[in-house]
Design an enzyme around this catalytic site. Sequence first.
Site, short mmCIF file in Angstrom:
data_model
loop_
_atom_site.label_atom_id
_atom_site.label_comp_id
_atom_site.label_asym_id
_atom_site.label_seq_id
_atom_site.Cartn_x
_atom_site.Cartn_y
_atom_site.Cartn_z
N THR A 40 0.87 -1.18 0.00
CA THR A 40 0.00 0.00 0.00
C THR A 40 0.91 1.23 0.00
O THR A 40 2.05 1.15 0.42
CB THR A 40 -0.96 -0.01 1.21
OG1 THR A 40 -0.21 0.04 2.41
CG2 THR A 40 -1.82 -1.26 1.20
N THR A 92 1.56 4.63 1.35
CA THR A 92 2.42 5.29 2.35
C THR A 92 3.44 4.30 2.89
O THR A 92 4.61 4.62 3.08
CB THR A 92 1.58 5.87 3.51
OG1 THR A 92 0.56 6.67 2.95
CG2 THR A 92 2.42 6.69 4.44
N CYS A 93 2.99 3.08 3.12
CA CYS A 93 3.87 2.03 3.63
C CYS A 93 5.04 1.83 2.67
O CYS A 93 6.20 1.81 3.06
CB CYS A 93 3.13 0.71 3.80
SG CYS A 93 1.61 0.85 4.75
N SER A 94 4.70 1.67 1.38
CA SER A 94 5.70 1.31 0.38
C SER A 94 6.56 2.48 -0.07
O SER A 94 7.73 2.30 -0.37
CB SER A 94 5.02 0.73 -0.86
OG SER A 94 4.25 -0.39 -0.54
N VAL A 113 8.68 2.66 4.66
CA VAL A 113 9.80 1.72 4.56
C VAL A 113 11.07 2.38 3.98
O VAL A 113 12.15 2.26 4.57
CB VAL A 113 9.41 0.48 3.74
CG1 VAL A 113 10.62 -0.36 3.41
CG2 VAL A 113 8.37 -0.34 4.49
#
Lengths: 201, 162
Positions: B48, B50-52, B56
């Site tokens: 997803t 923001t996560c990617s 991270v």
Amino acid sequence: MASTILKRATSSSMKSRVESLLIGASRRSYASVAVGTDIVSAAPDVSLQKARSWDEGVSSNFSTTPVKDIFKGRKVVIFGLPGAYTGVCSQQHVPSYKKSIDKFKAKGIDSVICVAVNDPYVMNAWADKLKAKDAIEFYGDFDGSFHKSLELGKDLSAALLGPRSERWSAYVVDGKVKALNVEKAPSDFRVSGAEVILEQI
Amino acid sequence: MAPIAVGDVLPDGTLSCFDAEDKLQQVSVHSLAAGKKVIIFGVPGAFTPTCSLKHVPGYIEKAAELKSKGVDEIICISVNDPFVMKAWAKTYPENKDVKFLADGSANYTHALGLELDLSEKGLGTRSRRFALLVEDLKVKAANVESGGEFTVSSADDILKAL
């Protein structure tokens, strides 16, 4: 309730759980799917989520696709597998359908659908990785409710996957199951591939 | 479970991942964190945005700096299965330090009191976005986002706590 019980008794799915209808107040009836089952009646309130990127999710307001829109009035070949990015699923099951897509179209199939108990974003990334999105429509059954309604759910906690599904395939015309193949174990790949179901169409 | 806070002892739990030989392993959190300085950051979902694209990468870029400040382990956890975590980790070929661990059943996220219901987004029970600084199992910093923001849990934010 009485009319639902009558429908269950007349459907050719003889393994339906009448007891659960008598005891529970829930409208959901679980019926083991078999040839002759009407998928839309077996899963009336269920929706799947089309594989999508997050942005597409946002712009569509995280819309879901009711089961009846997928199956009613259409000829569909659908296959379910334990998990995106796992071995047999990635290396054998999806490729088997991807390479036979022309044969399915030649037989008048409207959609070839792959479904798994994963969220639609993981399904999307996986479909891109397998370069299979042009041929196959990928859907996520993120809470397993579709598979549970058809009694095709399977607990794969031992493989660290949690509640997932069997490996299976079906040929469904206007919501009625015409052919159904379920592997004895989810790690098998003997009856749920494209070649088998092509013979059954 | 109340959300984990500064001063708490980090609970133990089991996470999973594929090791260097591609074998599925179950890892105890305490075995990774006891006697060490570790950062654990949680994300709602692999693949997803923001996560990617932000969360991270921030930790991958700052890994060297974090390690120079005495951090022994940088751990990313998410409520995803280990196959998905492995595939997601592979999209960061430049990464050497961040470990991607799977909390497939959300048991550990639940033990931290950081679960979040994202069913209406098609995700089910997931984890809040957060970052913890833990020294020898004692929580020194607990930065938990309240919603979908990304304001307190980045690598830059946790660097300030070191």
